[in-house]
Scaffold this active site. Structure first.
Site, PDB file in Angstrom:
ATOM      1  N   SER A  94     -83.672 -16.789  69.041  1.00 40.93           N
ATOM      2  CA  SER A  94     -83.045 -16.002  67.993  1.00 40.93           C
ATOM      3  C   SER A  94     -83.868 -15.607  66.662  1.00 40.93           C
ATOM      4  CB  SER A  94     -81.655 -16.610  67.641  1.00 40.93           C
ATOM      5  OG  SER A  94     -80.892 -16.145  66.245  1.00 40.93           O
ATOM      6  N   TYR A 150     -75.768 -23.096  64.140  1.00 45.08           N
ATOM      7  CA  TYR A 150     -76.343 -22.226  65.018  1.00 45.08           C
ATOM      8  C   TYR A 150     -77.622 -22.048  64.818  1.00 45.08           C
ATOM      9  CZ  TYR A 150     -77.466 -17.493  67.315  1.00 45.08           C
ATOM     10  OH  TYR A 150     -77.848 -16.728  67.863  1.00 45.08           O
TER      11      TYR A 150
END
Ligand SMILES: NC(=O)c1ccc[n+]([C@@H]2O[C@H](COP(=O)([O-])OP(=O)(O)OC[C@H]3O[C@@H](n4cnc5c(N)ncnc54)[C@H](OP(=O)(O)O)[C@@H]3O)[C@@H](O)[C@H]2O)c1
Length: 278
Positions: free
Chosen positions: A139, A152
């Protein structure tokens, strides 16, 4: 690495990027496609679409013992996979001080521990065979973190650390590590992790939004060509390069266009709704 004739295992195959990736590998001629995620019904539906070459393994990849058991069964039935794509991942959005500790652990379980356990289970077989490819789906948060999703971001940085450590350890062994990093993808992610979308800073609009199949195509291409690290779309690479050269500039724009915290509303240990600015 050629795809035809290969056994490919995809985690996170019940939805989004993983499901599209499994279909793409099937189209490219993979002999067997092992679909892994927790939701059996979704895996069965995808397997029916792919046909006889698909096998399903309903599994929580963050469960170390379950992964080890499943890996043994997979190896016995069809040998060590040639290609492993680590795409299982979840994670709600919270400012760090509001993140329930158990949620932090869940976020580390998938993607980080999921990728670590699955790779750990098949790596000895790949090393013995002197061939294989592990593709980790990362990511942009592992390059520039943005506010409102600390757990996250941490899990994605951990996954990136694993990817880089493996790349250095596996040099010259015949086992390839590939990293694919997409920008925002219109997958099931934001439905499965409500509230997350509002943490994405305005600056991310510069890289647009992708369909899962666009990422799947990039993953298959990266595995075929043995790419090191692929950003999708390409202009994400430029943003990442920019953030490495001028971190303060990136931090400024992320802060300006990202989720804001109202300090007066911060209540230590108060349970919060995912993605809610306190
Ligand atoms: N969507 C985006 O904008 C975007 C952008 C960059 C990176 N990513 C990353 O790409 C990965 C996949 O995201 P996506 O967009 O495809 O999301 P998604 O549509 O929500 O798919 C996530 C997949 O992971 C599986 N999964 C979650 N926890 C699991 C666990 N403990 N064990 C096994 N499987 C598990 C889910 O299946 P079950 O629930 O059935 O287990 C599902 O198949 C995530 O790590 C995400 O952070 C996403």
């Amino acid at each position: 690495m050629r795809i035809d004739g290969r056994t490919v295992l995809v985690t996170g195959a019940s939805s989004g990027i993983g499901a599209s990736t499994a279909k793409r590998f099937a189209e490219r001629g993979a002999t067997r496609i092992v679909l892994v995620a927790r939701t059996k019904e979704k895996l069965d539906a995808l397997a029916a679409e792919i046909g006889d070459r698909a096998r399903t393994v309903a599994l929580d990849c963050g469960d170390r013992e379950a992964v080890a058991r499943a890996a043994r069964a997979i190896e016995e039935e069809m040998g060590v996979p040639d290609i492993v794509v680590n795409c299982a991942g979840a994670g709600h959005a919270y400012f760090f001080e509001q993140t329930p500790p158990e949620e932090l652990e869940r976020m580390m379980a998938a993607p980080f521990f999921a990728a670590a356990y699955v790779t750990r289970a098949f790596l000895p077989g790949m090393l013995a065979r002197k061939s294989g490819c592990v593709c980790n789906v990362g990511s942009p948060m592992a390059y520039t973190a943005w506010p409102g999703a600390a757990g996250y971001a941490t899990a994605r940085w951990a996954l990136r650390g694993l990817t880089e450590a493996l790349r250095s350890e596996l040099r010259g062994t015949g086992v390839r590590i590939v990293s694919v990093v997409p920008t925002t993808v219109d997958s099931g992610y934001f439905e499965h992790n409500p509230g997350f979308e509002k943490t994405i800073p305005g600056i991310a609009k510069l890289t647009g939004t992708l369909e899962p199949d666009q990422v799947a195509k990039a993953i298959v291409h990266a595995v075929e060509r043995g790419k090191r690290e692929v950003f999708v779309p390409f202009r994400l690479r430029l943003l990442v390069a920019q953030s490495r050269l001028f971190p303060r500039v990136s931090e400024y724009f992320v802060a300006r266009t990202g989720l804001k915290r109202e300090p007066k509303a911060v209540v230590p240990d108060a349970p919060a709704k995912p993605g809610a600015a306190p």
